[in-house]
Design an enzyme around this catalytic site. Structure first.
Site, short mmCIF file in Angstrom:
data_model
loop_
_atom_site.label_atom_id
_atom_site.label_comp_id
_atom_site.label_asym_id
_atom_site.label_seq_id
_atom_site.Cartn_x
_atom_site.Cartn_y
_atom_site.Cartn_z
N ASP A 81 0.85 -1.18 0.00
CA ASP A 81 0.00 0.00 0.00
C ASP A 81 0.90 1.24 0.00
O ASP A 81 1.90 1.28 0.71
CB ASP A 81 -0.88 -0.05 1.26
CG ASP A 81 -1.88 1.09 1.34
OD1 ASP A 81 -2.31 1.57 0.28
OD2 ASP A 81 -2.25 1.48 2.48
N GLY A 206 -8.93 5.43 2.73
CA GLY A 206 -9.51 6.17 3.85
C GLY A 206 -10.86 5.58 4.22
O GLY A 206 -11.85 6.30 4.37
N ASN A 227 -9.76 0.34 1.16
CA ASN A 227 -8.67 0.23 2.14
C ASN A 227 -9.16 0.54 3.55
O ASN A 227 -9.82 1.55 3.77
CB ASN A 227 -7.56 1.23 1.81
CG ASN A 227 -6.73 0.80 0.62
OD1 ASN A 227 -7.06 -0.15 -0.08
ND2 ASN A 227 -5.63 1.50 0.40
N THR A 230 -7.00 2.44 9.75
CA THR A 230 -7.20 3.02 11.08
C THR A 230 -8.20 2.23 11.93
O THR A 230 -8.00 2.06 13.13
CB THR A 230 -7.63 4.49 10.95
OG1 THR A 230 -6.75 5.12 10.01
CG2 THR A 230 -7.53 5.22 12.27
ZN LIG Z 1 -4.36 5.38 1.13
#
Ligand SMILES: [Zn+2]
Length: 280
Positions: A81, A206, A227, A230
């Site tokens: 990534d 995000g 993706n 977090t």
């Molecule tokens: Zn990214």
């Protein structure tokens, strides 16, 4: 099983669902993610980003990803990534990533095309696939990024894909990296424009704070990969916090298991949301 990135994305793109690409920073993350995918019969992508190398080194993570993929009973792709340079992408390919993302989004258009094309040539030479990015995915901590129009332009995306030959394109439609202060509103109209011009799987970065409605709209309009980074960190931290607060005699092994379970739960939630369950 280790399956080419291109194949995993093509199925999602055709059938209107999205595959979760989870940034795994530990064996607990890997184990939880694979357990969730196997239980829900979902394809999955394991990935690590270059900015995460200081605490999750590429050389340690990629062999673990590959071993986990080979043992898994569902399709798994092993992905770099946000590779920030040609060199990092080559390193990832040499370690066995079956796809890499080259992030040239901050470069001027022509320079992004040129540098991405070079990585495409290298990746294709070893049978690997490539994701690139066009438009700027903002940072959730930076208020200027929330307000500016930095969205991907549809005809530029079409030109970019044609000139570079990328297998997947990350787009900016109001999505932000990191932990959100407020839930961002995605520009689904812009996504539809891009999707109608480009017959290539799109990628949403995000994915940790977007609304469920927007996630669904993405999966149904050409976004084949989402993706998630977090959210897994938050899930693990909360679970550890709770474990330490409630356990009379905390120990490391139980704490590891708590992280695996929390990861599995978070990945399962995303798999169902992206509608990739039952697709493997
Ligand atoms: Zn990214």
């Amino acid at each position: 099983m280790l399956v080419p990135f291109r194949e995993i994305l093509a199925d999602a793109h055709q059938r209107g669902y999205a595959v979760g690409a989870f940034n795994c920073l530990s064996t607990e993350h890997i184990m939880g993610a694979i357990q969730a995918a196997e239980q829900l019969r979902s394809p999955i992508i394991l990935q690590v980003a270059e900015i995460q190398f200081p605490y999750a080194p590429l050389e340690l993570m990629v062999p673990a990803f590959i071993e986990a993929a080979q043992r898994a009973t569902v399709p798994v792709a092993v992905h770099l990534d946000h590779g920030l340079s040609f060199e990092t992408c080559i390193k990832a390919l040499r370690l066995g990533c079956n796809s890499v993302m080259f992030d040239g989004a901050s470069l001027p258009f022509e320079e992004n095309v040129n540098q991405t094309s070079l990585v495409v040539r290298a990746a294709k030479a070893v049978g690997a696939d490539i994701e690139a990015e066009l438009g700027h995915v903002g940072d959730a901590q930076c208020s200027a990024d929330i307000e500016n129009d930095i969205f991907t332009v549809a005809d530029e995306a079409k030109t970019f894909i044609e000139r570079t030959g990328v297998d997947a394109l990350a787009i900016a439609i109001g999505n932000l990296h990191g932990k959100y202060i407020a839930t961002p509103q995605l520009n689904i109209t812009r996504l539809k424009e891009i999707n109608s011009l480009c017959n290539t799987p799109l990628v949403l970065h995000g994915g940790s704070g977007t609304s469920e409605e927007d996630f669904k709209a993405c999966a149904h309009n050409g976004v084949a990969k989402i993706n998630v980074a977090t959210a897994l960190q938050i899930a693990a931290t909360k679970a550890v916090e709770n474990y330490l607060a409630t356990s009379a005699t905390p120990n490391y092994i139980d704490m590891k298991n708590v992280i695996v379970e929390a990861t599995k739960e978070s990945v399962s939630w995303h798999i169902r949301l992206f509608e990739s369950d039952g697709k493997a």
